[in-house]
Design an enzyme around this catalytic site. Sequence first.
Site, PDB file in Angstrom:
ATOM      1  N   GLY A 110       0.815  -1.214   0.000  1.00  0.00           N
ATOM      2  CA  GLY A 110       0.000   0.000   0.000  1.00  0.00           C
ATOM      3  C   GLY A 110       0.845   1.257   0.000  1.00  0.00           C
ATOM      4  O   GLY A 110       2.025   1.221  -0.343  1.00  0.00           O
ATOM      5  N   ALA A 111       0.200   2.392   0.402  1.00  0.00           N
ATOM      6  CA  ALA A 111       0.829   3.715   0.313  1.00  0.00           C
ATOM      7  C   ALA A 111       1.397   3.862  -1.105  1.00  0.00           C
ATOM      8  O   ALA A 111       2.575   4.152  -1.317  1.00  0.00           O
ATOM      9  CB  ALA A 111       1.901   3.907   1.374  1.00  0.00           C
ATOM     10  N   GLY A 139       5.653   4.801  -8.730  1.00  0.00           N
ATOM     11  CA  GLY A 139       6.455   3.599  -8.986  1.00  0.00           C
ATOM     12  C   GLY A 139       5.543   2.373  -9.075  1.00  0.00           C
ATOM     13  O   GLY A 139       5.636   1.575 -10.018  1.00  0.00           O
ATOM     14  N   HIS A 140       4.623   2.257  -8.105  1.00  0.00           N
ATOM     15  CA  HIS A 140       3.661   1.142  -8.155  1.00  0.00           C
ATOM     16  C   HIS A 140       2.794   1.260  -9.418  1.00  0.00           C
ATOM     17  O   HIS A 140       2.511   0.259 -10.086  1.00  0.00           O
ATOM     18  CB  HIS A 140       2.722   1.185  -6.942  1.00  0.00           C
ATOM     19  CG  HIS A 140       3.390   0.913  -5.630  1.00  0.00           C
ATOM     20  ND1 HIS A 140       3.501   1.856  -4.651  1.00  0.00           N
ATOM     21  CD2 HIS A 140       3.975  -0.206  -5.131  1.00  0.00           C
ATOM     22  CE1 HIS A 140       4.115   1.349  -3.599  1.00  0.00           C
ATOM     23  NE2 HIS A 140       4.424   0.099  -3.859  1.00  0.00           N
ATOM     24  N   GLY A 171       9.695  -3.938  -8.228  1.00  0.00           N
ATOM     25  CA  GLY A 171      10.571  -2.807  -8.530  1.00  0.00           C
ATOM     26  C   GLY A 171      12.017  -3.124  -8.181  1.00  0.00           C
ATOM     27  O   GLY A 171      12.286  -3.855  -7.225  1.00  0.00           O
ATOM     28  N   ASP A 182      14.067  -2.455  -4.552  1.00  0.00           N
ATOM     29  CA  ASP A 182      14.359  -3.560  -3.637  1.00  0.00           C
ATOM     30  C   ASP A 182      15.036  -4.655  -4.464  1.00  0.00           C
ATOM     31  O   ASP A 182      14.471  -5.734  -4.676  1.00  0.00           O
ATOM     32  CB  ASP A 182      13.061  -4.070  -3.001  1.00  0.00           C
ATOM     33  CG  ASP A 182      12.405  -2.994  -2.162  1.00  0.00           C
ATOM     34  OD1 ASP A 182      12.917  -2.695  -1.086  1.00  0.00           O
ATOM     35  OD2 ASP A 182      11.398  -2.421  -2.621  1.00  0.00           O
ATOM     36  N   SER A 218       9.304   5.692  -2.850  1.00  0.00           N
ATOM     37  CA  SER A 218       9.118   4.688  -1.806  1.00  0.00           C
ATOM     38  C   SER A 218       7.939   5.118  -0.948  1.00  0.00           C
ATOM     39  O   SER A 218       7.727   6.323  -0.743  1.00  0.00           O
ATOM     40  CB  SER A 218      10.382   4.634  -0.942  1.00  0.00           C
ATOM     41  OG  SER A 218      10.102   4.004   0.287  1.00  0.00           O
TER      42      SER A 218
HETATM   43  O1  PAF Z   1       8.189  -4.776  -1.624  1.00  0.00           O
HETATM   44  C1  PAF Z   1       7.172  -4.828  -0.899  1.00  0.00           C
HETATM   45  O2  PAF Z   1       6.357  -3.916  -0.858  1.00  0.00           O
HETATM   46  C2  PAF Z   1       6.949  -6.073  -0.049  1.00  0.00           C
HETATM   47  O3  PAF Z   1       8.149  -6.588   0.409  1.00  0.00           O
HETATM   48  C3  PAF Z   1       6.112  -7.161  -0.757  1.00  0.00           C
HETATM   49  C4  PAF Z   1       6.838  -7.699  -1.984  1.00  0.00           C
HETATM   50  C5  PAF Z   1       4.770  -6.578  -1.170  1.00  0.00           C
HETATM   51  C6  PAF Z   1       5.861  -8.335   0.191  1.00  0.00           C
HETATM   52  O4  PAF Z   1       5.149  -7.937   1.330  1.00  0.00           O
END
Ligand code: PAF
Length: 299
Positions: A48-49, A53-54, A166, A169, A204
């Site tokens: 969430g949030a 990027g998402h 992404g 990470d 982020s």
């Molecule tokens: O990258 C994230 O936001 C988290 O680590 C994920 C992949 C959603 C797993 O909870």
Amino acid sequence: MQISSNVLDLPSFNFYKMKVFNTREEVLTFINDAKKKSKTIGYVPTMGALHQGHASLIKQSISQNSITFVSVFVNPTQFDNASDLDKYPRTLENDIELIKQIDSNIIIFAPTSKELYQGNITSKNYSFDGLEHEMEGKHRAGHFDGVGTVLDLFFTLIKPTIAYFGEKDFQQLQIVKKLVSKYKLGVNIIGCEIFREASGLAMSSRNKRLSPSARKEAAFINKTLLEAKKQFGTKSAIKVEEWVTKQFAKNKQFKLEYVSIANIKTLKPVKRKSKKQQYRIFIAAFIDNIRLIDNIALN
Ligand code: PAF
């Protein structure tokens, strides 16, 4: 990490027009039907949030699949620090709005911890062939077991054709690829480029917690990475890491947790450079007690 099931669970938001599932049963029924119709399923796991990027991962999934699933779930088992879990931003209503603006056919899965973990909120123990012991693994005990556990649960339930992650990470991305190949989970994993703010700061969910001045100052991370990349052309990895450490020591707003120039496959620190290998530089640093990570390709 063992967490009680009623901590910080998300409320139900089924009053929206678009599909927001809260239970495993709803997902199973939907997926079984989609599989019968040979639909391809793209999946974007999130906590969430949501930010741009998402949104870029979601758009890529839409362009490559007939159905796109987005999970919104702050996974308790991947936090090694209760206060970090507590402070993690939870903005489900805004997240649904953002997703709706991309495409109202996207399916959101926002379960409670109790529902997803079926009452047993604990991590499994995984071996990711050593990838889990580098960088984040040294500083966040049990983190990757928590990530592996929750993704195993989501992948088994949603059965995605492709899942999108992404590169911010990057270590997580490599570990997820390992999870899928080693434990034969049958999902294609696609890594997507880091989305950055105009200042260069990697997007982020944690950026939401930065004060306006810290957010401005946080661009220092990417600036330092870019300068390090230039230096890597002529200097050894150790010398470049030392230079980065000095820059952070001079900047009183930051506390550097680690800098590592590592091989992208093994994630191990580089001892001697080879033209045949690919490297990235990774940083974790605190500003205003908020932990930020970033990395860039060096060659
Ligand atoms: O990258 C994230 O936001 C988290 O680590 C994920 C992949 C959603 C797993 O909870």
